[in-house]
Scaffold this motif. Structure first.
Motif, PDB file in Angstrom:
ATOM      1  N   ALA A 171       0.834  -1.207   0.000  1.00  0.00           N
ATOM      2  CA  ALA A 171       0.000   0.000   0.000  1.00  0.00           C
ATOM      3  C   ALA A 171       0.866   1.254   0.000  1.00  0.00           C
ATOM      4  CB  ALA A 171      -0.935  -0.008   1.215  1.00  0.00           C
ATOM      5  N   LEU A 172       1.992   1.194   0.713  1.00  0.00           N
ATOM      6  CA  LEU A 172       2.894   2.354   0.747  1.00  0.00           C
ATOM      7  C   LEU A 172       3.495   2.604  -0.631  1.00  0.00           C
ATOM      8  CD1 LEU A 172       4.621   4.557   2.038  1.00  0.00           C
ATOM      9  CD2 LEU A 172       6.225   2.772   2.769  1.00  0.00           C
ATOM     10  N   ILE A 173       4.069   1.570  -1.240  1.00  0.00           N
ATOM     11  CA  ILE A 173       4.741   1.813  -2.519  1.00  0.00           C
ATOM     12  C   ILE A 173       3.751   2.135  -3.633  1.00  0.00           C
ATOM     13  CG2 ILE A 173       6.762   0.453  -1.881  1.00  0.00           C
ATOM     14  CD1 ILE A 173       5.728  -1.803  -3.582  1.00  0.00           C
ATOM     15  N   ARG A 175       8.082   6.252  -8.262  1.00  0.00           N
ATOM     16  CA  ARG A 175       9.374   5.578  -8.360  1.00  0.00           C
ATOM     17  C   ARG A 175      10.468   6.504  -8.894  1.00  0.00           C
ATOM     18  NH1 ARG A 175      10.863   0.487  -7.768  1.00  0.00           N
ATOM     19  NH2 ARG A 175       8.699  -0.178  -7.524  1.00  0.00           N
ATOM     20  N   ASN A 176      10.114   7.581  -9.537  1.00  0.00           N
ATOM     21  CA  ASN A 176      11.103   8.484 -10.130  1.00  0.00           C
ATOM     22  C   ASN A 176      11.464   9.656  -9.229  1.00  0.00           C
ATOM     23  OD1 ASN A 176      11.213   7.036 -12.641  1.00  0.00           O
ATOM     24  ND2 ASN A 176       9.215   7.932 -13.147  1.00  0.00           N
ATOM     25  N   THR A 177      10.896   9.688  -8.024  1.00  0.00           N
ATOM     26  CA  THR A 177      11.166  10.778  -7.082  1.00  0.00           C
ATOM     27  C   THR A 177      11.845  10.223  -5.833  1.00  0.00           C
ATOM     28  OG1 THR A 177       9.196  11.971  -7.846  1.00  0.00           O
ATOM     29  CG2 THR A 177      10.137  12.651  -5.743  1.00  0.00           C
ATOM     30  N   PRO A 178      12.935  10.842  -5.368  1.00  0.00           N
ATOM     31  CA  PRO A 178      13.613  10.350  -4.164  1.00  0.00           C
ATOM     32  C   PRO A 178      12.674  10.317  -2.959  1.00  0.00           C
ATOM     33  CG  PRO A 178      14.957  11.994  -5.282  1.00  0.00           C
ATOM     34  CD  PRO A 178      13.611  12.016  -5.943  1.00  0.00           C
ATOM     35  N   VAL A 179      12.824   9.270  -2.160  1.00  0.00           N
ATOM     36  CA  VAL A 179      12.008   9.121  -0.955  1.00  0.00           C
ATOM     37  C   VAL A 179      12.846   9.513   0.262  1.00  0.00           C
ATOM     38  CG1 VAL A 179      10.643   7.564   0.466  1.00  0.00           C
ATOM     39  CG2 VAL A 179      10.727   7.234  -2.018  1.00  0.00           C
ATOM     40  N   LYS A 210      -3.027  13.862   7.461  1.00  0.00           N
ATOM     41  CA  LYS A 210      -3.520  14.151   6.127  1.00  0.00           C
ATOM     42  C   LYS A 210      -2.444  13.795   5.110  1.00  0.00           C
ATOM     43  CE  LYS A 210      -6.532  17.872   7.775  1.00  0.00           C
ATOM     44  NZ  LYS A 210      -6.869  19.320   7.681  1.00  0.00           N
ATOM     45  N   CYS A 211      -2.468  12.550   4.658  1.00  0.00           N
ATOM     46  CA  CYS A 211      -1.528  12.089   3.646  1.00  0.00           C
ATOM     47  C   CYS A 211      -2.073  10.788   3.052  1.00  0.00           C
ATOM     48  CB  CYS A 211      -0.139  11.873   4.248  1.00  0.00           C
ATOM     49  SG  CYS A 211      -0.082  10.816   5.695  1.00  0.00           S
ATOM     50  N   PRO A 212      -1.573  10.359   1.904  1.00  0.00           N
ATOM     51  CA  PRO A 212      -2.140   9.181   1.228  1.00  0.00           C
ATOM     52  C   PRO A 212      -1.974   7.870   1.979  1.00  0.00           C
ATOM     53  CG  PRO A 212      -0.890  10.538  -0.311  1.00  0.00           C
ATOM     54  CD  PRO A 212      -0.605  11.072   1.046  1.00  0.00           C
ATOM     55  N   PHE A 213      -0.884   7.715   2.746  1.00  0.00           N
ATOM     56  CA  PHE A 213      -0.615   6.442   3.422  1.00  0.00           C
ATOM     57  C   PHE A 213      -0.460   6.657   4.923  1.00  0.00           C
ATOM     58  CE2 PHE A 213       2.365   3.388   5.270  1.00  0.00           C
ATOM     59  CZ  PHE A 213       1.744   2.185   4.955  1.00  0.00           C
ATOM     60  N   ILE A 214      -1.189   5.865   5.719  1.00  0.00           N
ATOM     61  CA  ILE A 214      -1.107   5.950   7.178  1.00  0.00           C
ATOM     62  C   ILE A 214      -1.059   4.535   7.745  1.00  0.00           C
ATOM     63  CG2 ILE A 214      -2.225   6.717   9.316  1.00  0.00           C
ATOM     64  CD1 ILE A 214      -3.626   8.890   7.618  1.00  0.00           C
ATOM     65  N   ASP A 215      -0.071   4.265   8.561  1.00  0.00           N
ATOM     66  CA  ASP A 215       0.028   2.983   9.252  1.00  0.00           C
ATOM     67  C   ASP A 215       0.393   3.285  10.705  1.00  0.00           C
ATOM     68  OD1 ASP A 215       0.282   0.394  10.093  1.00  0.00           O
ATOM     69  OD2 ASP A 215       1.930  -0.148   8.738  1.00  0.00           O
ATOM     70  N   VAL A 216      -0.625   3.455  11.538  1.00  0.00           N
ATOM     71  CA  VAL A 216      -0.426   3.776  12.952  1.00  0.00           C
ATOM     72  C   VAL A 216      -0.946   2.609  13.783  1.00  0.00           C
ATOM     73  CG1 VAL A 216      -0.971   5.348  14.845  1.00  0.00           C
ATOM     74  CG2 VAL A 216      -0.624   6.252  12.539  1.00  0.00           C
ATOM     75  N   ARG A 217      -0.069   1.975  14.533  1.00  0.00           N
ATOM     76  CA  ARG A 217      -0.425   0.808  15.344  1.00  0.00           C
ATOM     77  C   ARG A 217      -0.076   1.109  16.807  1.00  0.00           C
ATOM     78  NH1 ARG A 217       2.331  -3.996  11.620  1.00  0.00           N
ATOM     79  NH2 ARG A 217       2.167  -2.878   9.614  1.00  0.00           N
ATOM     80  N   ILE A 218      -1.049   1.611  17.535  1.00  0.00           N
ATOM     81  CA  ILE A 218      -0.766   2.078  18.899  1.00  0.00           C
ATOM     82  C   ILE A 218      -0.564   0.928  19.880  1.00  0.00           C
ATOM     83  CG2 ILE A 218      -1.962   4.266  18.544  1.00  0.00           C
ATOM     84  CD1 ILE A 218      -4.345   3.137  20.037  1.00  0.00           C
TER      85      ILE A 218
END
Length: 330
Positions: free
Chosen positions: A7-9, A14-18, A119-127
């Motif tokens: 989901a993250l990728i 792919r053409n922009t530095p992460v 507020k962003c496309p990918f969220i993975d929060v595991r409290i």
């Protein structure tokens, strides 16, 4: 079913530095998670770099970075570049632990509760997970890959720091990650760089730390003045929590334009991160785990020891009322 790393990728170009950015003034878990994610992204063909705001305030973290030869992009240079897509690990702008994102915020990977909506496309929060490094390890597992020895050691150190060597807030994910990384990395090095490193030069500061203490009920506030590292503040807070009469501790380093705070509680009905976040509203920022938290307060807005401990007590009372209301609606 799509995995979290997939989901993250799927939202990364792919053409922009992460850029993998930690929370400001990072700790071992933030650095370990950032290294782990950046290394995995590079294997997957992305140009990935690591950065952080603030500075390294921990002697032992500095040793970890040096011994593992962990490279970083200077934060100011990353901000000025403007070409990065950014994933924040072990913190978020919504939780107040990242003041400025270097680049475009694409994702947040965290194990702290957010006070606002990310507020962003990918969220993975595991409290429920004790360490962000453990979350990043699940991405490696999802890909069927094993990290190299250096990366595994950094991830292992992160897990050991945030779970206090598997003694607090440990989930099955933390246990699985620790076991796997223990045999892939260098467990002795990971342990050595996590165990708090203090200096003989700090003995005088430690001795002065207990001379200005305010206690109200079961809450204790200790004010210290001088060059206190965040690591030393944590040591003092952990030590003071041994006092049987108190259940919530805050240690505040007064000096400079901002005062740093380290907080602890052993009251299972309180969330130290929530309490500190609310107590600092309007005068600073803070947050963290249910049992431990940190923050900063603007020197010009500091209400004094009596005023600040009153804010903490009011925040604790609010937290208790909220818990009672939530339990009645369950």
């Amino acid at each position: 079913m799509e995995g979290r790393f997939d989901a993250l990728i799927s939202v990364l170009d792919r053409n922009t530095p992460v850029l993998v950015q930690t929370h400001d003034f990072p700790d071992h878990d933030a650095v370990g998670a950032a290294c782990g994610l950046s290394a995995l992204l590079r294997i997957k063909g992305y140009l990935s770099l690591v950065t952080f705001g603030g500075m390294i305030q921990s002697i032992s973290l500095g040793e970890m970075i040096e011994r593992l030869e962990i490279p970083f992009v200077p934060f100011d240079a990353a901000c000025a570049d403007g070409r990065y897509q950014t994933v924040v690990v072990d913190g978020s702008p919504a939780s107040g632990t990242v003041r400025t994102v270097a680049g475009e915020l694409i994702g947040v990977i965290d194990h702290h509760p957010s006070r606002k909506k990310n507020k962003c496309p990918f969220i993975d929060v595991r409290i429920d997970t004790g360490s962000c490094s453990s979350i990043v390890w699940t991405y490696w597992r999802e890909c069927g890959l094993e990290p190299d020895r250096t990366t595994a050691t950094a991830l292992l150190a992160g897990i050991q720091l945030d779970t206090d060597f598997l003694s607090r807030k440990v989930s099955e994910t933390d246990l699985d990650a620790h076991r796997a990384l223990y045999f892939l990395g260098n467990p002795k090095l990971a342990g050595d760089v996590v165990r708090t490193a203090l200096s003989v030069a700090q003995l005088a500061d430690i001795g002065r730390a207990f001379s200005d203490v305010t206690v109200q009920g079961t809450v204790l506030l200790a004010e210290v003045r001088g060059e206190y590292s965040s690591e030393l503040l944590s040591v003092l807070a952990d030590f003071l929590l041994r006092l049987q009469e108190v259940t919530f501790i805050a240690v505040l380093a007064a000096g400079g334009e901002t005062f740093r705070i380290s907080a602890r509680t052993r009251d299972d009905e309180l969330d130290a991160g929530y309490v500190l976040h609310k107590a600092l509203k309007g005068i600073g920022t803070g947050g963290g785990h249910p049992h431990m938290a940190g923050g900063v307060i603007r020197a010009a807005d500091y209400p004094g020891s009596d005023g600040f401990i009153r804010r903490i007590i009011e925040s604790i009372d609010y937290n208790r009322r909220k818990n009672e209301a939530d339990s009645q609606t369950d």
